[in-house]
Scaffold this active site. Structure first.
Site, PDB file in Angstrom:
ATOM      1  N   SER A  22       0.769   7.635  -6.156  1.00 17.00           N
ATOM      2  CA  SER A  22      -0.247   7.206  -5.190  1.00 17.00           C
ATOM      3  C   SER A  22      -1.543   7.991  -5.413  1.00 17.00           C
ATOM      4  O   SER A  22      -2.118   7.927  -6.492  1.00 17.00           O
ATOM      5  CB  SER A  22       0.307   7.370  -3.765  1.00 17.00           C
ATOM      6  OG  SER A  22      -0.440   6.627  -2.839  1.00 17.00           O
ATOM      7  N   HIS A  46       6.500   1.316  -1.680  1.00 19.94           N
ATOM      8  CA  HIS A  46       5.534   2.272  -2.235  1.00 19.94           C
ATOM      9  C   HIS A  46       6.176   3.607  -2.598  1.00 19.94           C
ATOM     10  O   HIS A  46       5.768   4.251  -3.560  1.00 19.94           O
ATOM     11  CB  HIS A  46       4.408   2.482  -1.220  1.00 19.94           C
ATOM     12  CG  HIS A  46       3.286   3.339  -1.708  1.00 19.94           C
ATOM     13  ND1 HIS A  46       2.601   3.087  -2.876  1.00 19.94           N
ATOM     14  CD2 HIS A  46       2.725   4.464  -1.180  1.00 19.94           C
ATOM     15  CE1 HIS A  46       1.662   4.004  -3.048  1.00 19.94           C
ATOM     16  NE2 HIS A  46       1.718   4.850  -2.040  1.00 19.94           N
TER      17      HIS A  46
END
Length: 264
Positions: free
Chosen positions: A88, A238
């Site tokens: 991320s 994610h």
């Protein structure tokens, strides 16, 4: 501006250097399972990014300055070149470092983020974090109760609570610089600023249920990382390194091993 001093831990006593970079609101230990999966063949360094964990806080930061801080840490540690793995926000910082200073990056693994600009999506999280600070909580239970007023995903609540700690004065607060991260958040949404390209080996790992890396991002990825390979963990969102750790760790280990063989 002098880069913020970074806190780092290491596992593994021999082999090439690997640097792990966590995501927004996280800390180096978030990728602990990956570090343990690599330590038999690599020296694995888990860094806290600026304004996170036990690293120094800044007056203002963005992707280039975060990458500069990682580069400064590498120089201070006497590491000329390292494999870099980032998730991320950590993936964006890793890309920025590879594009701006490719000689320092032996290979790159980017977990569920692309080299593009993103729309804001953390307003509720920042509101929840500020509410915990204002609530003068007495521990994780109280902080969790406040977070759940604003956040529906229990996994996000538990992730954030990892960064709640008791300060020297006895009060509880966030390890990360909440106000600083919120002020600098628009800069984290931007694409890596360095032009590149980075021509070394690159693995992009994306979650099949995550919106962060779509098929439409393929051209942007290959424009800046011509040797990139994209793998999808179909049943993951994610936080793919936490949702499918065995598969994630195996893919990263295999990629690093292959990169070392190719360079030999």
């Amino acid at each position: 501006m002098t880069p913020a001093p970074l806190h780092a831990t290491r596992v593994g006593d021999a082999g090439p250097h690997v640097v792990l970079l966590h995501g927004l609101f996280g800390m180096g230990s978030n990728l602990g399972a990956l570090a343990r999966a690599l330590e038999s063949g690599y020296r694995v360094h888990s860094l806290d990014l600026p304004d996170h964990g036990r690293s120094g806080w800044t007056d203002g930061t963005d992707l280039p300055r975060m990458a500069e801080a990682v580069g400064a840490w590498l120089r201070e540690a006497g590491i000329e070149k390292a494999h870099v793995v980032g998730h991320s926000l950590g993936g964006k910082v890793a890309m920025q470092l590879a594009l701006a200073d490719p000689a320092t990056v032996a290979s790159l693994v980017v977990a569920d983020i692309a080299p593009v600009r993103y729309a804001a999506s953390h307003d509720a999280v920042f509101t929840a974090l500020a509410a915990v600070e204002a609530g003068a909580v007495a521990g994780r239970r109280g902080a969790g109760e406040i977070l759940r007023r604003y956040l529906e995903e229990e996994g996000v609540v538990q992730f954030l609570l990892l960064s709640l700690a008791r300060r020297e004065d006895g009060a509880w607060g966030w390890r990360f610089n909440r106000a600083g991260l919120e002020a600098n958040y628009p800069a984290y949404l931007e694409a890596p600023a360095a032009p590149g390209p980075y021509r070394g080996p690159v693995l992009f790992l994306r979650g099949g249920r995550s919106p962060y890396v779509s098929d439409a991002h393929g051209d942007s990825i290959r424009h800046r990382f011509p040797a990139a390979r994209i793998e999808t963990l179909a049943d993951c969102g994610h936080w793919l390194h936490a949702e499918a750790p065995a598969r994630f760790n195996a893919l990263v280990r295999a990629f690093l091993d292959d990169s070392m063989e190719a360079a030999a």
